[in-house]
Design a protein around this motif. Structure first.
Motif: not given
Length: 357
Positions: A24, A26, A42, A46, A55, A313, A316, A334, A336, A339, A347, A350
């Motif tokens: 994705m 970013r 980031y 995850r 990305e 998504r 995110i 999220a 938007e 983004y 970023y 969360y």
């Protein structure tokens, strides 16, 4: 019955679950296409995913599509990625770098260069630039002798990726970027060995994959495809025949995986699943569409023969997505607006699920 939480062998990697974080954009890179400490945080947040795919990373300066994206075409860029991959590995994760050459989906204001493509046909719509959206410019059509250089750029970036600590690379062959443009029937109007027939239109993708396999090995090379998609005005005709031929050519290379997006009818995608003998990562919902992938969509495609399921998504706003899926916890929405705005808000902000007594 296979579940999202079963392990899977991918090359020399053992994935603890079948959840993949999809690539994705970013746009948080530092000037010069450098990865940052925030990017390390980031991806590390995850790292419980079975596999992370980064990305899109430009394999050359002319391959840069958007401002604020990272690269892997200089030693400095490779060095900037080492803290990112180290952070992922420290948290027990595995990460592939997605190598993305934008081709005609770029602008001189972004990288100082006229975009190139298979033919002098502009992408549809506006492209992102440092001063905001602008109409997509007409690219310069690559000369036949130049095309192999751009195929090799993926391999050269792949070498840097492994030097930077990535576990492998994914060639971005989807969504209207350079590989997708060569596959296309309206972005590719060539009459040489790279255009016209299906065999010729798949040639660039195959040469890019061949060069990358030679550079880093088949078990460290994957590719993402979006059969029949119309991103940036790209059209694919004869989708089953076109992608069937491409998968046959890729199968002889023994790639680690093919990553399909749900951009064609399910019957077509099932046919491509049957045509591909190796690991299939399936992204079950239309990219940028109204629906996010959840457990139901994942289970459906595991039942249809996909080995791994990618989530975009949902990752995110849910860095702990694997645990939320495992335990049936609700997914956070999220924002938007954050983004592509840069900075750490939206970023790194969360949290994991907060349990209450």
């Amino acid at each position: 019955m296979t579940t999202l939480f079963d392990s899977h062998r991918l090359g020399d990697l053992t994935l603890p679950n079948r959840v993949v974080m999809a690539p994705m954009t970013r746009v948080r890179a530092a000037p010069g296409g450098l990865a940052t400490p925030s990017m390390a945080a980031y991806y590390a947040q995850r790292a419980t995913a079975g596999l992370l795919v980064s990305e899109g990373v430009q394999p050359s300066l002319i391959g840069q599509s958007n401002p604020g994206t990272p690269g892997l075409h200089t030693d400095e860029q490779a060095a900037s990625w080492r803290p990112v991959t180290a952070a992922v590995h420290a948290n027990g994760g595995r990460i592939f770098a997605q190598l993305m050459h934008g081709g005609r989906v770029s602008h001189p204001d972004t990288n100082g260069l006229q975009p190139v493509g298979p033919s002098a046909v502009a992408a549809a719509g506006e492209v992102f630039t440092p001063t905001g959206p602008q109409p997509a410019p007409v690219p310069r059509a690559l000369e036949t002798a130049e095309v192999p250089e751009h195929a090799r750029s993926y391999a050269e970036a792949a070498r840097r990726a492994l030097d930077a600590g990535f576990d492998g690379v994914e060639l971005h062959g989807a969504n209207g970027y350079l590989i997708s443009q060569f596959l296309s029937s309206n972005a590719n109007l060539r009459t040489d060995r790279y255009g016209g027939s299906i065999a010729n239109r798949v040639r660039f993708a195959v040469e890019a994959a061949e060069a990358t396999v030679e550079a880093v090995g088949a078990d460290r090379t994957g590719i993402r495809l979006s059969p029949g998609a119309a991103f940036w005005g790209v059209e694919d005709r004869e989708v089953p025949a076109l992608y069937g031929e491409l998968l046959r050519e890729l199968a002889r290379l023994g790639l680690a995986y093919v990553h399909l997006e749900a951009t064609a009818e399910e019957e077509v995608l099932i046919g491509l699943r049957r045509a591909w003998p190796g690991t299939l990562i399936m992204n079950p919902t239309l990219p940028q569409g109204p629906k996010q992938t959840g457990r139901a969509e994942a289970g459906h495609w595991l039942g249809l023969g996909a080995e791994l399921i990618s989530f975009g998504r949902a990752f995110i706003a849910n860095p702990d997505l694997v645990e939320r899926l495992r335990t049936g916890l609700p997914l956070a929405p999220a924002d938007e607006a954050t983004y592509f705005q840069g900075g750490d808000a939206g970023y790194l902000t969360y949290p994991a699920y907060q349990y209450t007594a």
